[in-house]
Write an enzyme that holds these catalytic residues in place. Structure first.
Site, PDB file in Angstrom:
ATOM      1  N   HIS A   1      11.393  -5.011  -4.976  1.00  7.86           N
ATOM      2  CA  HIS A   1      11.593  -4.821  -3.653  1.00  7.86           C
ATOM      3  C   HIS A   1      12.486  -6.030  -2.967  1.00  7.86           C
ATOM      4  O   HIS A   1      12.461  -7.026  -3.821  1.00  7.86           O
ATOM      5  CB  HIS A   1      10.384  -4.829  -2.662  1.00  7.86           C
ATOM      6  CG  HIS A   1       9.396  -3.482  -2.928  1.00  7.86           C
ATOM      7  ND1 HIS A   1       9.937  -2.366  -2.674  1.00  7.86           N
ATOM      8  CD2 HIS A   1       8.223  -3.358  -3.501  1.00  7.86           C
ATOM      9  CE1 HIS A   1       8.943  -1.571  -2.984  1.00  7.86           C
ATOM     10  NE2 HIS A   1       8.150  -1.990  -3.215  1.00  7.86           N
TER      11      HIS A   1
ATOM     12  N   CYS B   1      16.460  -3.744  -2.130  1.00 13.70           N
ATOM     13  CA  CYS B   1      16.938  -3.272  -0.472  1.00 13.70           C
ATOM     14  C   CYS B   1      17.593  -4.718  -0.284  1.00 13.70           C
ATOM     15  O   CYS B   1      17.111  -5.855  -0.618  1.00 13.70           O
ATOM     16  CB  CYS B   1      15.756  -2.943   0.112  1.00 13.70           C
ATOM     17  SG  CYS B   1      15.725  -1.087  -0.097  1.00 13.70           S
TER      18      CYS B   1
END
Length: 277
Positions: A121, A163
């Site tokens: 992430h 991301c």
């Protein structure tokens, strides 16, 4: 039929379904030895793959289904390019920093290059360990020219599947058709780095639970096809096109339906990079 899910590599997002749109070399080979990196050291170099799938409950971050597919695909791809591949799974932020510090202290004098792949992430400028965030700058700084002397003047590639924000790319219709050794003895300490981000600044990065992330799928496919034919930046341009044109999200939630993605390459390389001589 097997159900698969498309996810994004931020801290949290609703799940959505995937949809794929189908629509050795010498001077005689044309490579300029003065303008290309020396890649005929005894070893190609290390490829460190940090694959963070499961996160501490306190972080509130979901498990990254499909990331093991990416890790296996990357391992095969870089082993075929003669790299020494080291896979590391579910590292905390402290473990990531310690690993990178230790790797930077190794003797790379017989290695042509260095590759680090981060699967996790993320947010802009940040990658997540299993227990919290780490600044990307902290990770990469260990390999600066003034910190890792045995990699000075050699290509250092950081590939980041994560991301970089929460923006969604809706896409837009197009009618264009889908068709020498250094004379100077000093170089900038930030020279010879390349950062291959899975998405543009501020945007989500998509991942499929069965096939892996759009970016890593495309990167491995293009490396397998072109690593012995094209210069690396040309390969990455083909990766950009593949991700941009062949993938689109499909979701029952209109917010996440029909979204697109474009990788982002930031290069401080000072020469052309060929994975062959």
């Amino acid at each position: 039929m097997e159900n698969t899910e498309n996810s994004v590599d931020s801290k949290s997002i609703k799940n959505s379904e995937p949809k794929i749109i189908h629509g050795s070399k010498s001077v005689d080979s044309g490579i300029s030895l003065d303008n290309s990196y020396k890649m005929d050291y005894p070893e190609m170099g290390l490829c460190i793959i940090i694959n963070n799938k499961n996160f501490h409950k306190s972080t509130g971050m979901a498990s990254r289904s499909g990331t093991d597919v990416d890790a296996a695909n990357l391992r095969e791809t870089f082993m075929n390019l003669k790299y020494e591949v080291r896979n590391k799974n579910d590292l905390t932020r402290e473990e990531i920093v310690e690993l990178m510090r230790n790797v930077s202290k190794e003797d790379h004098s017989k290695r042509s290059s260095f590759v680090c792949v981060l699967l996790s992430h993320g947010e802009e400028g940040i990658i997540f360990g299993t227990n919290g965030p780490v600044d990307l700058k902290k990770i990469t700084s260990f390999f600066r020219g003034d910190c890792c002397r045995s990699l000075t003047g050699k290509p250092k590639l950081f590939i980041i599947q994560a991301c970089r924000g929460t923006e969604l790319d809706c896409g837009i219709e197009t009618d264009s058709g889908v068709d020498d050794d250094m004379a100077c003895h000093k170089i900038p300490v930030e020279a010879d780095f390349l950062y291959a981000y899975s998405t543009a600044p501020g945007y989500y990065s998509w991942r499929n639970s069965r096939d892996g992330s759009w970016f890593i799928q495309s990167l491995c496919a293009m490396l397998k096809q072109y690593a012995h034919k094209l210069e690396f930046m040309h390969i990455l341009t083909r990766v950009n096109r593949k991700v941009a044109t062949e993938f689109e999200s499909s979701s029952f939630d209109a917010t996440f339906h029909a979204k697109k993605q474009i990788p982002c390459i930031v290069s401080m390389l000072t020469k052309e990079l060929y994975f062959y001589q």
